[in-house]
Write an enzyme that holds these catalytic residues in place. Structure first.
Site: not given
Length: 423
Positions: A134, A203, A228-229, A382
């Site tokens: 990322f 991560d 928040y995922k 995705r």
């Protein structure tokens, strides 16, 4: 090919099906973007309102003590620890993933410079990461590499083991890749890094709450993750940070704010770091966001009596496998190429397909038809699968709507070509 009725039978037999009731879901909508922003738990609004109206409105400053505000980073950290293989007191909630990554990468590089006996030595000049990691992780690492006179080297996943040598200071990886859903073998790569005296930083943004993680079992050095995922903490929810017990007391992290002080309310002019993981705190906790995050974490922990992360993982594999099967059968000949691993052992809780033309517009047309996925440049569609609320029948219906968008060329309409600020 499976039909909708067989998928509905799978839902009827699903031991996790009752967990869906925890969430506020829109009628007629199939949400396959929990890997970007988790769904709102039903408990969150009332809990945040209680914090606002009673704890803040009535309790005011007293609520730091009376409502336990001051302990929220540790209390939430202990809950997340149950999901990622950490012990109590080893993980805290604070700041953002990017900020926490800066802290732990700085600490890791500090350990390298300190020449810890049996672990590292001076002269290491390489930081290794995955080429498609990322971007924020790469940006943080790039800046730190410049500060420390090192080089950040980006590799394909299969190249990493052969590139680990005694010049490597830190191996920094995201456990589940955001673009492809490929999942690294954390234990094997951590062991390989340690074999050459390097440290491993992980991560967990696309792992925590989605796949089983065992930080201590893998012997990892540091980890960060997102709230928040799959933890359903709400937009901009605080992140978390973990350091292995062997490192926690050894290094200062660079953001030496007052909440990371050993005695913040003594207000001394000099900085003395708190013991253990508490030194990775910085400023005042974001109380309202942490309150919302606790409801999200609790929605994942609700799976514990039903088999916990292992049960969620089994359903995730079944959902993603079904999606791959149905897309390749129902949408054959429409230019979709699977970029996620076919082997479920290598796949996180998402599936990605690439298409040379129109990937962004296809996602937009799908969203208009109630299937919420997302697009990642330049060509990736995705889809994230959250076993807490995603049903097998949802997977079947999502593929039917994708087939419609492709077969009828609906994505070619002009309104789907306009690029929004957030994709």
């Amino acid at each position: 090919m499976k039909d909708k009725t067989s998928c509905q039978r799978q839902d009827d037999a699903d031991r996790l099906r009752g967990l869906r009731d925890q969430f506020q879901l829109n009628d007629g909508e199939i949400y396959l973007d929990g890997n970007s922003l988790g769904v709102l738990p039903r408990a969150t609004a009332a809990r945040v309102q209680q914090t606002v109206a009673q704890e803040w409105g009535q309790g005011l400053i007293r609520s730091w003590n009376d409502a336990g505000w001051i302990d929220l980073p540790q209390r939430l950290g202990d809950k997340i620890a149950r999901l990622v293989g950490a012990a109590r007191g080893e993980l805290v909630v604070a700041d953002s993933t990017s900020v926490n990554l800066y802290k732990v990468m700085s600490a890791a590089l500090g350990l390298v410079a300190a020449d810890a006996p049996g672990r590292t030595r001076p002269g290491r000049t390489r930081i290794l990461s995955e080429r498609s990691n990322f971007p924020t992780d790469l940006y943080i690492a790039e800046g730190l590499a410049r500060q420390h006179g090192m080089t950040l080297e980006l590799l394909e996943p299969d190249e990493i083991p052969d590139q680990l040598d005694d010049r490597v200071a830190v191996l920094m990886l995201t456990h589940v890749n955001y673009r492809t859903g490929r999942m690294h073998d954390m234990a094997a790569l951590t062991r390989a890094a340690h074999d050459v005296g390097a440290l491993a930083v992980w991560d967990l943004a696309h792992s925590a709450g989605a796949v089983p993680v065992d930080l201590n079992g893998a012997g990892a050095d540091f980890a960060v993750g997102c709230g928040y995922k799959y933890l359903n903490g709400g937009p901009g929810a605080p992140a978390f940070v973990w350091a292995h017990a062997r490192h926690a007391d050894r290094m200062h992290q660079p953001l030496s704010g007052w909440m990371g002080h050993a005695a913040p309310f003594q207000f001394t002019p000099d900085y003395q770091p708190a013991p253990g993981i508490d030194r990775y705190l910085c400023g005042t906790p974001a109380l309202l966001s942490m309150t919302a995050l606790e409801c999200g974490i609790d929605s994942v922990l609700a799976a514990e009596p039903l088999g916990g992360m292992q049960a969620l993982r089994e359903k995730s594999i079944a959902l993603t496998g079904l999606f791959i099967e149905l897309v390749e059968e129902r949408c054959a000949g429409h230019g979709l190429t699977l970029v996620s691993p076919r082997d479920p052992a290598l796949r996180g809780s998402q599936v990605c397909f690439a298409r040379e033309e129109g990937a962004y517009a296809i996602v937009q047309a799908l969203i208009e038809r109630g299937v919420i996925g997302d697009f990642r440049a330049p060509d990736v569609l995705r889809f994230g699968f959250t076993p807490l609320y995603t049903r097998y029948a949802d997977v079947w219906e999502a593929v039917e709507r994708l087939h419609q968008v492709l077969a009828e060329g609906l994505w070619r309409e002009a309104r789907f070509q306009r690029l929004a600020a957030v994709t």
